[in-house]
Design an enzyme around this catalytic site. Sequence first.
Site, PDB file in Angstrom:
ATOM      1  N   ASP A 161       0.731  -1.300  -0.022  1.00  0.00           N
ATOM      2  CA  ASP A 161       0.122   0.174  -0.129  1.00  0.00           C
ATOM      3  C   ASP A 161       0.833   1.456   0.101  1.00  0.00           C
ATOM      4  O   ASP A 161       1.831   1.157   0.380  1.00  0.00           O
ATOM      5  CB  ASP A 161      -0.983  -0.055   1.316  1.00  0.00           C
ATOM      6  CG  ASP A 161      -2.179  -0.673   1.132  1.00  0.00           C
ATOM      7  OD1 ASP A 161      -2.477  -1.290   0.011  1.00  0.00           O
ATOM      8  OD2 ASP A 161      -2.782  -1.079   2.339  1.00  0.00           O
ATOM      9  N   LYS A 219      -3.533   3.220  -2.922  1.00  0.00           N
ATOM     10  CA  LYS A 219      -4.669   4.123  -3.332  1.00  0.00           C
ATOM     11  C   LYS A 219      -4.359   5.415  -2.815  1.00  0.00           C
ATOM     12  O   LYS A 219      -3.802   5.522  -1.478  1.00  0.00           O
ATOM     13  CB  LYS A 219      -5.884   3.512  -2.528  1.00  0.00           C
ATOM     14  CG  LYS A 219      -6.418   2.224  -3.052  1.00  0.00           C
ATOM     15  CD  LYS A 219      -7.648   1.634  -2.222  1.00  0.00           C
ATOM     16  CE  LYS A 219      -7.637   0.161  -2.424  1.00  0.00           C
ATOM     17  NZ  LYS A 219      -8.220  -0.163  -1.076  1.00  0.00           N
ATOM     18  N   MET A 228      -8.048   8.973   8.468  1.00  0.00           N
ATOM     19  CA  MET A 228      -8.589   9.390   7.097  1.00  0.00           C
ATOM     20  C   MET A 228      -9.541  10.698   7.273  1.00  0.00           C
ATOM     21  O   MET A 228     -10.617  10.700   6.622  1.00  0.00           O
ATOM     22  CB  MET A 228      -9.447   8.270   6.514  1.00  0.00           C
ATOM     23  CG  MET A 228      -8.546   7.112   6.206  1.00  0.00           C
ATOM     24  SD  MET A 228      -9.597   5.768   5.173  1.00  0.00           S
ATOM     25  CE  MET A 228     -10.020   5.044   6.672  1.00  0.00           C
TER      26      MET A 228
HETATM   27  N1  SAH Z   1      -4.771   0.005   8.884  1.00  0.00           N
HETATM   28  C1  SAH Z   1      -4.263   1.339   9.082  1.00  0.00           C
HETATM   29  C2  SAH Z   1      -5.156   2.588   8.866  1.00  0.00           C
HETATM   30  C3  SAH Z   1      -5.510   2.611   7.467  1.00  0.00           C
HETATM   31  S1  SAH Z   1      -6.555   3.941   7.160  1.00  0.00           S
HETATM   32  C4  SAH Z   1      -3.607   1.579  10.781  1.00  0.00           C
HETATM   33  O1  SAH Z   1      -3.860   0.718  11.395  1.00  0.00           O
HETATM   34  O2  SAH Z   1      -2.761   2.410  10.842  1.00  0.00           O
HETATM   35  C5  SAH Z   1      -5.263   5.312   6.667  1.00  0.00           C
HETATM   36  C6  SAH Z   1      -5.317   6.429   7.683  1.00  0.00           C
HETATM   37  O3  SAH Z   1      -4.308   6.062   8.727  1.00  0.00           O
HETATM   38  C7  SAH Z   1      -4.865   7.736   7.184  1.00  0.00           C
HETATM   39  O4  SAH Z   1      -5.515   8.465   6.328  1.00  0.00           O
HETATM   40  C8  SAH Z   1      -4.061   8.358   8.455  1.00  0.00           C
HETATM   41  O5  SAH Z   1      -5.384   8.874   8.989  1.00  0.00           O
HETATM   42  C9  SAH Z   1      -3.611   7.371   9.066  1.00  0.00           C
HETATM   43  N2  SAH Z   1      -2.309   6.891   8.937  1.00  0.00           N
HETATM   44  C10 SAH Z   1      -1.856   5.833   8.753  1.00  0.00           C
HETATM   45  N3  SAH Z   1      -0.314   5.927   8.846  1.00  0.00           N
HETATM   46  C11 SAH Z   1      -0.012   7.302   9.101  1.00  0.00           C
HETATM   47  C12 SAH Z   1       0.986   8.091   9.324  1.00  0.00           C
HETATM   48  N4  SAH Z   1       2.380   7.509   9.280  1.00  0.00           N
HETATM   49  N5  SAH Z   1       0.937   9.211   9.766  1.00  0.00           N
HETATM   50  C13 SAH Z   1      -0.172   9.845   9.724  1.00  0.00           C
HETATM   51  N6  SAH Z   1      -1.396   9.122   9.621  1.00  0.00           N
HETATM   52  C14 SAH Z   1      -1.459   7.897   9.310  1.00  0.00           C
END
Ligand code: SAH
Length: 272
Positions: A35, A57, A168
């Site tokens: 991803d 995406k 998100m």
């Molecule tokens: N499965 C993932 C979340 C997926 S949704 C998890 O457990 O972290 C994707 C969202 O995660 C992004 O829009 C943001 O809100 C957050 N996100 C993921 N990695 C991030 C990062 N390094 N810094 C800031 N936000 C992050």
Amino acid sequence: MTGRVTLVGGGPGAIDLLTLRAVRALASADVILHDRLAPTEQLSQWAPQAQFFDVGKRPGHHRVTQESIHQMMLSAAREGNHVVRLKGGDPFVLGRGCEEVAACREAGIPVTVVPGITSAISVPAAAGVPVTARGVSKAFTVISGHDPLSEDELRGLVSLGGTVVILMGVGTMGHTIESLQRLGLPTQTPVCLVEKGYSPQQRILIAPAQRILEVAAQAKVRSPAVMVIGDVVHLAADADDVGRSVLDTSTMPALQRAEEIQLIRSMVGALA
Ligand code: SAH
């Protein structure tokens, strides 16, 4: 011979926040579908014999559909490969991991899941913000801000109290923050935005609910960012390890109030 699929949670982006089990899965991968938010830096080092495919995406541009990710994953596994589906954070937190597991099960392909460090907890931690703290917050709600929150959801968040963590949520932030205040969230409740956590571009913004939209607009906050709403954000100032946080006050001329300046000073002090 049929191969297999391993869904791997890649953590919030730093390669050293992969778990040992994730590293082991990568080491034996033949094919990696990753991803946008998965840690891809130096990945080939951990997966020397693997072929890589970026199926990431971007908000608003779904480059590869979920259905075609399933097709790629299943056909590579049918060819006998060990397919690692590397995802950001934890595969089962707002990441459609369960759909990918279901697709494998339906196709009769063996599948396992390696949990990852979710951004919901680890990205606030990069700013020194704990999601719970004794006497401050005994619950945290993780919610997707991909679509605007409904009136019922917003009301529920306000009445439960505790910490609210929104993933998100950049695109819908205006609606979220305004509605929460209209429904009773105290306007002084501190809000923290952590953008691009664990990357060299990481930025942290903190302001009361009534100011955060202005501050975020001025700083031009973009996805990916995690938003934390709640009194735990006050604890950010006490953090003694905020990692590689970059607090660029020049982008935040709106932060004039004495306590905010105090907060920033102590965070900058913690960075020194
Ligand atoms: N499965 C993932 C979340 C997926 S949704 C998890 O457990 O972290 C994707 C969202 O995660 C992004 O829009 C943001 O809100 C957050 N996100 C993921 N990695 C991030 C990062 N390094 N810094 C800031 N936000 C992050």
